[in-house]
Design a protein around this motif. Structure first.
Motif, mmCIF file in Angstrom:
data_model
loop_
_atom_site.group_PDB
_atom_site.id
_atom_site.type_symbol
_atom_site.label_atom_id
_atom_site.label_comp_id
_atom_site.label_asym_id
_atom_site.label_seq_id
_atom_site.Cartn_x
_atom_site.Cartn_y
_atom_site.Cartn_z
ATOM 1 N N SER A 359 0.808 -1.221 0.000
ATOM 2 C CA SER A 359 0.000 0.000 0.000
ATOM 3 C C SER A 359 0.841 1.271 0.000
ATOM 4 C CB SER A 359 -0.931 0.012 1.209
ATOM 5 O OG SER A 359 -0.190 0.022 2.408
ATOM 6 N N GLY A 360 2.117 1.149 0.383
ATOM 7 C CA GLY A 360 2.984 2.314 0.370
ATOM 8 C C GLY A 360 3.851 2.434 -0.861
ATOM 9 N N ALA A 361 3.763 1.452 -1.767
ATOM 10 C CA ALA A 361 4.625 1.453 -2.956
ATOM 11 C C ALA A 361 4.240 2.587 -3.896
ATOM 12 C CB ALA A 361 4.532 0.109 -3.664
ATOM 13 N N GLN A 362 5.241 3.322 -4.373
ATOM 14 C CA GLN A 362 5.000 4.412 -5.319
ATOM 15 C C GLN A 362 5.573 4.119 -6.703
ATOM 16 O OE1 GLN A 362 5.280 8.504 -3.369
ATOM 17 N NE2 GLN A 362 6.454 7.244 -1.920
ATOM 18 N N GLY A 363 6.646 3.326 -6.750
ATOM 19 C CA GLY A 363 7.228 2.995 -8.043
ATOM 20 C C GLY A 363 6.262 2.327 -8.997
ATOM 21 N N PRO A 364 5.464 1.328 -8.548
ATOM 22 C CA PRO A 364 4.563 0.640 -9.484
ATOM 23 C C PRO A 364 3.359 1.461 -9.917
ATOM 24 C CG PRO A 364 5.063 -0.740 -7.559
ATOM 25 C CD PRO A 364 5.530 0.644 -7.242
ATOM 26 N N LEU A 365 3.052 2.571 -9.216
ATOM 27 C CA LEU A 365 1.837 3.315 -9.537
ATOM 28 C C LEU A 365 1.796 3.760 -10.995
ATOM 29 C CD1 LEU A 365 1.042 5.644 -6.509
ATOM 30 C CD2 LEU A 365 -0.399 3.844 -7.463
ATOM 31 N N ALA A 366 2.925 4.177 -11.513
ATOM 32 C CA ALA A 366 2.950 4.679 -12.890
ATOM 33 C C ALA A 366 2.679 3.570 -13.898
ATOM 34 C CB ALA A 366 4.295 5.344 -13.187
ATOM 35 N N ARG A 367 2.884 2.320 -13.507
ATOM 36 C CA ARG A 367 2.652 1.197 -14.424
ATOM 37 C C ARG A 367 1.242 0.631 -14.310
ATOM 38 N NH1 ARG A 367 7.516 -0.209 -12.069
ATOM 39 N NH2 ARG A 367 6.661 -2.099 -11.096
ATOM 40 N N ALA A 368 0.557 0.947 -13.236
ATOM 41 C CA ALA A 368 -0.779 0.392 -13.006
ATOM 42 C C ALA A 368 -1.828 1.228 -13.724
ATOM 43 C CB ALA A 368 -1.072 0.349 -11.514
ATOM 44 N N ASP A 369 -2.618 0.608 -14.577
ATOM 45 C CA ASP A 369 -3.693 1.342 -15.236
ATOM 46 C C ASP A 369 -5.066 0.698 -15.048
ATOM 47 O OD1 ASP A 369 -3.103 -0.813 -16.898
ATOM 48 O OD2 ASP A 369 -2.427 0.420 -18.576
ATOM 49 N N TRP A 370 -5.129 -0.395 -14.251
ATOM 50 C CA TRP A 370 -6.411 -1.045 -13.945
ATOM 51 C C TRP A 370 -6.409 -1.499 -12.492
ATOM 52 C CZ3 TRP A 370 -10.561 -1.193 -17.169
ATOM 53 C CH2 TRP A 370 -10.331 -0.866 -18.510
ATOM 54 N N LEU A 371 -7.608 -1.493 -11.897
ATOM 55 C CA LEU A 371 -7.839 -2.108 -10.597
ATOM 56 C C LEU A 371 -8.701 -3.342 -10.806
ATOM 57 C CD1 LEU A 371 -8.751 0.989 -8.367
ATOM 58 C CD2 LEU A 371 -6.542 -0.193 -8.513
ATOM 59 N N VAL A 372 -8.227 -4.487 -10.331
ATOM 60 C CA VAL A 372 -8.992 -5.727 -10.415
ATOM 61 C C VAL A 372 -9.761 -5.899 -9.108
ATOM 62 C CG1 VAL A 372 -8.896 -8.221 -10.723
ATOM 63 C CG2 VAL A 372 -7.288 -6.746 -11.950
ATOM 64 N N ARG A 373 -11.071 -6.048 -9.200
ATOM 65 C CA ARG A 373 -11.924 -6.165 -8.009
ATOM 66 C C ARG A 373 -12.031 -7.634 -7.593
ATOM 67 N NH1 ARG A 373 -18.003 -3.509 -7.256
ATOM 68 N NH2 ARG A 373 -18.095 -3.811 -4.979
ATOM 69 N N CYS A 374 -11.557 -7.923 -6.398
ATOM 70 C CA CYS A 374 -11.536 -9.293 -5.896
ATOM 71 C C CYS A 374 -12.421 -9.380 -4.658
ATOM 72 C CB CYS A 374 -10.115 -9.725 -5.529
ATOM 73 S SG CYS A 374 -8.931 -9.574 -6.884
ATOM 74 N N PRO A 375 -13.459 -10.206 -4.660
ATOM 75 C CA PRO A 375 -14.307 -10.355 -3.465
ATOM 76 C C PRO A 375 -13.514 -10.920 -2.289
ATOM 77 C CG PRO A 375 -15.315 -11.352 -5.416
ATOM 78 C CD PRO A 375 -13.899 -11.042 -5.776
ATOM 79 N N PRO A 376 -14.049 -10.810 -1.077
ATOM 80 C CA PRO A 376 -13.372 -11.429 0.070
ATOM 81 C C PRO A 376 -13.153 -12.925 -0.160
ATOM 82 C CG PRO A 376 -15.170 -10.013 0.796
ATOM 83 C CD PRO A 376 -15.285 -10.107 -0.694
ATOM 84 N N HIS A 377 -12.025 -13.426 0.328
ATOM 85 C CA HIS A 377 -11.675 -14.841 0.203
ATOM 86 C C HIS A 377 -11.676 -15.293 -1.268
ATOM 87 C CE1 HIS A 377 -12.068 -14.912 4.528
ATOM 88 N NE2 HIS A 377 -13.312 -14.468 4.430
ATOM 89 N N HIS A 378 -11.184 -14.434 -2.112
ATOM 90 C CA HIS A 378 -11.082 -14.674 -3.558
ATOM 91 C C HIS A 378 -9.957 -15.680 -3.799
ATOM 92 C CE1 HIS A 378 -9.540 -13.588 -7.602
ATOM 93 N NE2 HIS A 378 -10.741 -13.110 -7.857
ATOM 94 N N GLY A 379 -10.277 -16.813 -4.394
ATOM 95 C CA GLY A 379 -9.256 -17.816 -4.651
ATOM 96 C C GLY A 379 -8.355 -17.440 -5.809
ATOM 97 N N GLU A 380 -7.260 -18.146 -5.940
ATOM 98 C CA GLU A 380 -6.332 -17.891 -7.032
ATOM 99 C C GLU A 380 -7.033 -18.093 -8.375
ATOM 100 O OE1 GLU A 380 -1.990 -19.380 -8.773
ATOM 101 O OE2 GLU A 380 -2.719 -20.116 -6.832
ATOM 102 N N ARG A 381 -6.747 -17.204 -9.313
ATOM 103 C CA ARG A 381 -7.339 -17.279 -10.656
ATOM 104 C C ARG A 381 -6.226 -17.479 -11.680
ATOM 105 N NH1 ARG A 381 -12.631 -15.100 -10.132
ATOM 106 N NH2 ARG A 381 -13.192 -15.573 -7.968
ATOM 107 N N ALA A 382 -6.498 -18.346 -12.644
ATOM 108 C CA ALA A 382 -5.506 -18.651 -13.676
ATOM 109 C C ALA A 382 -5.559 -17.628 -14.802
ATOM 110 C CB ALA A 382 -5.756 -20.045 -14.233
ATOM 111 N N ALA A 383 -4.477 -17.531 -15.551
ATOM 112 C CA ALA A 383 -4.475 -16.693 -16.756
ATOM 113 C C ALA A 383 -5.602 -17.141 -17.676
ATOM 114 C CB ALA A 383 -3.131 -16.800 -17.459
ATOM 115 N N GLY A 384 -6.263 -16.167 -18.296
ATOM 116 C CA GLY A 384 -7.401 -16.449 -19.160
ATOM 117 C C GLY A 384 -8.733 -16.264 -18.471
ATOM 118 N N THR A 385 -8.756 -16.280 -17.121
ATOM 119 C CA THR A 385 -9.995 -16.059 -16.379
ATOM 120 C C THR A 385 -10.431 -14.607 -16.532
ATOM 121 O OG1 THR A 385 -9.273 -17.684 -14.741
ATOM 122 C CG2 THR A 385 -11.085 -16.230 -14.117
ATOM 123 N N GLU A 386 -11.739 -14.387 -16.664
ATOM 124 C CA GLU A 386 -12.254 -13.028 -16.737
ATOM 125 C C GLU A 386 -12.511 -12.495 -15.318
ATOM 126 O OE1 GLU A 386 -15.619 -12.756 -19.325
ATOM 127 O OE2 GLU A 386 -14.318 -12.438 -21.072
#
Length: 392
Positions: A359-386
């Motif tokens: 939450s304190g990282a500033q370096g990656p902010l410039a590379r981030a252009d999307w927020l992925v919304r994950c519900p509570p207790h969201h399990g691992e998702r594989a590549a290709g999952t929407e």
């Protein structure tokens, strides 16, 4: 502690539009329309040529025939009598067609000799005419209320032929960064315990991008009496005050107490999200007060989730987030017991979660252009999952 959707519902319920004002169209860039903008007249008002050439009566025209050139029509200066069979008018792009004319033969198919012109084979079938009212008609709604007047919308607004437009009043916003450790960028390296004050820069830029105007941007140390005075000055100037930091439960966390002398009425005090749990919202002296976390990533995530809809609501615009269903291009790790917003970047194959989610990282902010919304207790998702994602 409430969830994101409940917090957004409280924003919609408690934050009210600021009202409207009439502004010259030339001063309206970036502002929000408060009412539908309707066309004053047809566009085009007359049939016009879309090419340089000669206006003729189609039924009286055939290849090889010679015509008398009886005048010309230019944009802004038309030919003012009815065209007769056997006549042609030299015409230029955007010019009004003479009455009676229904075709333009482009100059590449014309052989001009003084005041006579002959047309050669191959000039059809296109008429090269833009009919009257083919773009829009008088009274048509060209831009709906709530439209942001970006560069493209301004072109359409100008076409409505209105000198003034009715706009939502632009929110005046004060931003206050709090923390003993904060120093102006460029000076932090001079003190061993100082950090550059970066968050208010991003928050202020977001305000301007979302149609608000910054009336003050300050940083202040964690001293309650001074912060209370800062809060009072900000409330005097602004419709919305954004304060960053000081929202935890430490002895020097004064973000809420600094507004208590000004009649702070808390709407919500924490939201069950990660990052950004300390985000809070209140009202003081009739003004909106939004508290954001001090950690840079948390601050920008919560500003996206909460500040943007608050600014929209103040301008009388629906504040719904534009969530999209997008594919993952890389695996997405499992999350914990709070709704989590994972920063990601867009690649050719989809969303790639960033490796550093601190939450304190500033370096990656410039590379981030999307927020992925994950519900509570969201399990691992594989590549290709929407997944559900929001532009960041």
């Amino acid at each position: 502690m409430i969830g994101l959707d409940e917090a957004l519902a409280l924003i919609a319920d408690r934050v009210v539009p600021l009202g409207t004002e009439t502004v010259p169209l030339a001063e309206s860039a970036g502002r929000t329309l408060a009412e539908d903008l309707c066309a004053r007249s047809d566009s085009p008002r007359h049939a016009v040529s879309v090419m340089d050439g000669y206006a003729v009566i189609d039924a009286a025209t055939r290849p090889g025939k010679t015509f008398a050139v009886v005048g010309e029509s230019r944009a802004g200066s038309g030919f003012d009598r009815t065209l007769k069979p056997g006549e042609a008018v030299r015409i230029f792009t955007g010019a009004r067609l003479p009455a009676g004319a229904d075709r333009v033969i482009v100059q590449e198919h014309a052989e001009r000799d003084g005041e006579r012109v002959r047309f050669v084979e191959g000039y059809g079938p296109a008429t090269h005419v833009r009919p009257a009212a083919s773009d829009f008609r008088a009274g048509d709604v060209l831009l709906a209320a709530g439209t942001r007047l970006d560069p493209r919308a301004l072109v359409t607004a100008g076409a409505a032929d209105r000198a003034e437009v009715r706009l939502a009043r632009r929110p005046r916003v004060a931003v206050i960064g709090t923390g003993d450790e904060l120093a102006a960028p460029g000076s932090a390296h001079l003190e061993p315990d100082a950090v550059p004050e970066s968050v208010t820069l991003g928050v202020a830029a977001m305000v301007e991008a979302e149609g608000g105007t910054i009336v003050a941007r300050d940083a202040a140390a964690d001293e309650l009496a001074a912060l209370t005075r800062h809060a009072g000055r900000a409330l005097d100037q602004a419709d919305l005050v954004v304060v960053t930091g000081g929202a935890s439960v430490g002895e020097r966390d004064f973000a809420k107490p600094m507004f208590e002398a000004h009649g702070l009425d808390l709407v919500f005090s924490k939201v069950a999200i990660k990052p950004g749990k300390p985000v809070w919202l209140g009202l003081a002296r009739g003004k909106v007060v939004l508290g954001l976390p001090g950690n840079p990533t948390s601050a920008m995530v919560t500003a996206t989730l909460f500040l943007k809809p608050i600014l929209a609501r103040l301008q009388g615009v629906r504040a719904d987030h534009a969530w999209r269903r997008l594919p993952l291009a890389a695996p997405l790790a499992a999350t914990g017991d709070r709704e989590t917003f994972v920063r990601a970047r867009w690649a050719a194959e989809g969303l790639v979660p960033l490796g550093n989610q601190d939450s304190g990282a500033q370096g990656p902010l410039a590379r981030a252009d999307w927020l992925v919304r994950c519900p509570p207790h969201h399990g691992e998702r594989a590549a290709g999952t929407e997944v559900m994602a929001l532009a960041f």
